[in-house]
Design a protein around this motif. Structure first.
Motif, PDB file in Angstrom:
ATOM      1  N   ASP A   1      -8.814  -9.804  -1.199  1.00 42.32           N
ATOM      2  CA  ASP A   1      -8.762 -11.242  -1.468  1.00 42.32           C
ATOM      3  C   ASP A   1      -7.356 -11.655  -1.866  1.00 42.32           C
ATOM      4  N   HIS A   2      -7.219 -12.938  -2.192  1.00 41.31           N
ATOM      5  CA  HIS A   2      -5.903 -13.503  -2.472  1.00 41.31           C
ATOM      6  C   HIS A   2      -5.317 -13.035  -3.787  1.00 41.31           C
ATOM      7  N   CYS A   3      -6.112 -12.361  -4.621  1.00 39.78           N
ATOM      8  CA  CYS A   3      -5.649 -11.985  -5.948  1.00 39.78           C
ATOM      9  C   CYS A   3      -4.651 -10.830  -5.920  1.00 39.78           C
ATOM     10  N   LYS A   4      -4.689 -10.020  -4.907  1.00 36.26           N
ATOM     11  CA  LYS A   4      -3.875  -8.806  -4.880  1.00 36.26           C
ATOM     12  C   LYS A   4      -2.533  -9.064  -4.205  1.00 36.26           C
ATOM     13  N   ASN A   5      -1.453  -8.734  -4.925  1.00 34.83           N
ATOM     14  CA  ASN A   5      -0.126  -8.828  -4.327  1.00 34.83           C
ATOM     15  C   ASN A   5       0.192  -7.578  -3.511  1.00 34.83           C
ATOM     16  N   ILE A   6      -0.358  -6.437  -3.948  1.00 35.33           N
ATOM     17  CA  ILE A   6      -0.219  -5.186  -3.218  1.00 35.33           C
ATOM     18  C   ILE A   6      -1.607  -4.761  -2.756  1.00 35.33           C
TER      19      ILE A   6
ATOM     20  N   ALA B   1       2.508  -4.618   0.859  1.00 34.22           N
ATOM     21  CA  ALA B   1       2.584  -5.981   0.325  1.00 34.22           C
ATOM     22  C   ALA B   1       1.609  -6.887   1.073  1.00 34.22           C
ATOM     23  N   LYS B   2       0.985  -7.796   0.337  1.00 36.25           N
ATOM     24  CA  LYS B   2      -0.039  -8.670   0.909  1.00 36.25           C
ATOM     25  C   LYS B   2       0.475  -9.442   2.113  1.00 36.25           C
ATOM     26  N   GLU B   3       1.730  -9.855   2.079  1.00 29.74           N
ATOM     27  CA  GLU B   3       2.271 -10.673   3.159  1.00 29.74           C
ATOM     28  C   GLU B   3       2.355  -9.913   4.482  1.00 29.74           C
ATOM     29  N   GLU B   4       2.394  -8.579   4.423  1.00 30.29           N
ATOM     30  CA  GLU B   4       2.546  -7.782   5.637  1.00 30.29           C
ATOM     31  C   GLU B   4       1.223  -7.255   6.181  1.00 30.29           C
ATOM     32  N   VAL B   5       0.175  -7.348   5.387  1.00 30.38           N
ATOM     33  CA  VAL B   5      -1.114  -6.795   5.801  1.00 30.38           C
ATOM     34  C   VAL B   5      -1.797  -7.733   6.797  1.00 30.38           C
TER      35      VAL B   5
ATOM     36  N   VAL C   1     -10.149   2.929   8.866  1.00 29.25           N
ATOM     37  CA  VAL C   1     -10.661   1.935   7.929  1.00 29.25           C
ATOM     38  C   VAL C   1     -10.460   0.548   8.520  1.00 29.25           C
ATOM     39  N   ASP C   2     -11.510  -0.249   8.523  1.00 32.39           N
ATOM     40  CA  ASP C   2     -11.440  -1.634   9.009  1.00 32.39           C
ATOM     41  C   ASP C   2     -11.142  -2.543   7.824  1.00 32.39           C
ATOM     42  N   LEU C   3      -9.988  -3.190   7.843  1.00 31.87           N
ATOM     43  CA  LEU C   3      -9.571  -4.041   6.723  1.00 31.87           C
ATOM     44  C   LEU C   3      -9.731  -5.511   7.103  1.00 31.87           C
ATOM     45  N   GLN C   4     -10.344  -6.282   6.217  1.00 30.93           N
ATOM     46  CA  GLN C   4     -10.568  -7.709   6.449  1.00 30.93           C
ATOM     47  C   GLN C   4     -10.275  -8.490   5.178  1.00 30.93           C
ATOM     48  N   TYR C   5      -9.628  -9.643   5.348  1.00 30.78           N
ATOM     49  CA  TYR C   5      -9.459 -10.569   4.231  1.00 30.78           C
ATOM     50  C   TYR C   5     -10.788 -11.276   3.956  1.00 30.78           C
ATOM     51  N   THR C   6     -11.119 -11.441   2.688  1.00 30.54           N
ATOM     52  CA  THR C   6     -12.296 -12.231   2.338  1.00 30.54           C
ATOM     53  C   THR C   6     -11.912 -13.696   2.257  1.00 30.54           C
ATOM     54  N   ASP C   7     -12.898 -14.564   2.441  1.00 27.10           N
ATOM     55  CA  ASP C   7     -12.669 -16.009   2.385  1.00 27.10           C
ATOM     56  C   ASP C   7     -12.707 -16.456   0.932  1.00 27.10           C
ATOM     57  N   GLY C   8     -11.693 -16.022   0.173  1.00 25.97           N
ATOM     58  CA  GLY C   8     -11.692 -16.274  -1.259  1.00 25.97           C
ATOM     59  C   GLY C   8     -11.444 -17.731  -1.605  1.00 25.97           C
TER      60      GLY C   8
ATOM     61  N   PHE D   1       7.293   1.466   9.657  1.00 24.78           N
ATOM     62  CA  PHE D   1       7.633   0.844  10.937  1.00 24.78           C
ATOM     63  C   PHE D   1       6.769  -0.395  11.182  1.00 24.78           C
ATOM     64  N   TYR D   2       7.095  -1.093  12.281  1.00 24.54           N
ATOM     65  CA  TYR D   2       6.230  -2.136  12.849  1.00 24.54           C
ATOM     66  C   TYR D   2       5.874  -3.235  11.836  1.00 24.54           C
ATOM     67  N   LYS D   3       6.926  -3.777  11.205  1.00 22.42           N
ATOM     68  CA  LYS D   3       6.761  -4.899  10.282  1.00 22.42           C
ATOM     69  C   LYS D   3       5.913  -4.561   9.065  1.00 22.42           C
ATOM     70  N   PHE D   4       5.869  -3.280   8.706  1.00 23.76           N
ATOM     71  CA  PHE D   4       5.200  -2.855   7.478  1.00 23.76           C
ATOM     72  C   PHE D   4       6.242  -2.204   6.569  1.00 23.76           C
ATOM     73  N   SER D   5       7.337  -2.901   6.361  1.00 23.30           N
ATOM     74  CA  SER D   5       8.485  -2.324   5.655  1.00 23.30           C
ATOM     75  C   SER D   5       8.172  -1.954   4.208  1.00 23.30           C
ATOM     76  N   SER D   6       7.180  -2.597   3.598  1.00 24.10           N
ATOM     77  CA  SER D   6       6.858  -2.304   2.201  1.00 24.10           C
ATOM     78  C   SER D   6       5.893  -1.132   2.039  1.00 24.10           C
ATOM     79  N   ALA D   7       5.379  -0.605   3.154  1.00 27.01           N
ATOM     80  CA  ALA D   7       4.369   0.454   3.094  1.00 27.01           C
ATOM     81  C   ALA D   7       4.907   1.689   2.381  1.00 27.01           C
ATOM     82  N   HIS D   8       4.088   2.258   1.498  1.00 31.04           N
ATOM     83  CA  HIS D   8       4.502   3.467   0.781  1.00 31.04           C
ATOM     84  C   HIS D   8       3.283   4.185   0.215  1.00 31.04           C
TER      85      HIS D   8
END
Length: 300
Positions: free
Chosen positions: A31-36, A103-107, A127-134, A80-87
């Motif tokens: 959801d929108h609460c997580k920055n990472i 980072a949330k902005e890249e997910v 893993v299937d990742l989906q944003y919730t309609d928060g 790589f591939y616009k996931f520069s914050s991945a770690h």
């Protein structure tokens, strides 16, 4: 006979160890609460004692684009591939935690695949990742926040109609043009805000919607002088009272929206709604005064 059975059992045991096993996590919602954002990947039977025995690769999407690699032997990682914050955290990886932090902005919504290699053993998990309609507010608060700005808008246009009729205003009068243009602006902003709250949008889009709906609450505070100026000498107390009422409502509205945007728990909606209600109440009092008490004079 017995040695043969023992050999077969040991052989089966070692074959089983050739495959890394993962915790059963097939999907995750954020959801929108997580920055990472943490994309989970947990190996349950990892036996490595040193990080240089491990290798990790994360992939994304249908084309399995590589987005992150960790080479334990070199103790280096690359995103790589616009996931520069991945770690990841190597110390946690050694314990079986290969989860990716981004980072949330890249997910993005989609499927993420975690591939782990431990010497001669390997395995992978998707893993299937989906944003919730928060939402920043509960459903009831959501409805109230949409209705109250429209109510304020209706009362504003009702006042404008009375000004045109009661004060015999010239349609091209400067003050009439100011009020009409402002009312048109409020109308556009409120409708835009309501359209951004259509179900199915992401939390960021809804945040803009709430901002558009609450921003016009500031404008009526500055319009009291223009609406009552024709009789300002006899309506000074009314102008002051309505300005104070709507100023208080505006402060509560802005404070409620600000604190709601900072907090993941919807608990400041009542403050925002109270502010919007006070602003609408100020417009209602102004309408009643214009209709029943304000003297008939020329609107200049």
């Amino acid at each position: 006979m017995w040695p043969l059975l023992v050999a077969l059992l040991l052989g089966s045991f070692h074959c089983g160890l050739a495959q890394l096993l993962f915790k059963n996590i097939s999907s995750v919602k954020i959801d929108h609460c997580k920055n990472i954002v943490l994309i989970p990947c947990y190996v349950s039977n990892l036996e490595a004692e040193n990080i240089n025995e491990l290798f990790l690769k994360w992939k994304f999407g249908r084309n399995s684009d590589i987005i992150f690699v960790f080479d334990g032997y070199a103790n280096k990682s690359a995103a790589f591939y616009k996931f520069s914050s991945a770690h990841i955290f190597p110390s946690e990886f050694l314990k079986g935690n290969a989860s990716l932090n981004v980072a949330k902005e890249e997910v993005k919504n989609g499927k993420y695949t975690c591939e782990v290699t431990e010497l001669s053993r390997e395995g992978q998990q998707t893993v299937d990742l989906q944003y919730t309609d928060g939402s920043l507010f509960t459903l009831k608060e959501h409805i109230s926040i949409i209705i109250l700005p429209f109510l304020t808008l209706i009362l504003f246009w009702a006042q404008f109609g009375i000004l045109i009729q009661k004060y015999k205003s010239n349609p091209v009068n400067r003050k009439t043009i100011i009020l009409f243009a402002t009312g048109l602006l409020i109308t556009i902003v409120v409708i835009t805000g309501a359209s951004l709250l259509i179900p199915g949008g992401f939390a960021k889009r809804k945040g803009y919607g709430f901002a558009f709906l609450t921003t016009p609450s500031v404008i009526p505070v500055f319009l009291q002088y223009h609406k009552f100026k024709p009789a300002i000498g006899r309506t000074l107390h009314t102008v002051i009272m309505l300005t104070i009422i709507q100023a208080v409502g505006t402060v509560l509205t802005v404070a409620g929206l600000y604190h709601s945007s900072l907090d993941c728990v919807p608990r400041y909606g009542s403050i925002l709604i109270l502010g919007l209600a006070i602003v609408a109440l100020g417009e209602l009092f102004g309408l009643i005064y214009m209709k029943c008490f304000d003297p008939l004079i020329e609107f200049q």
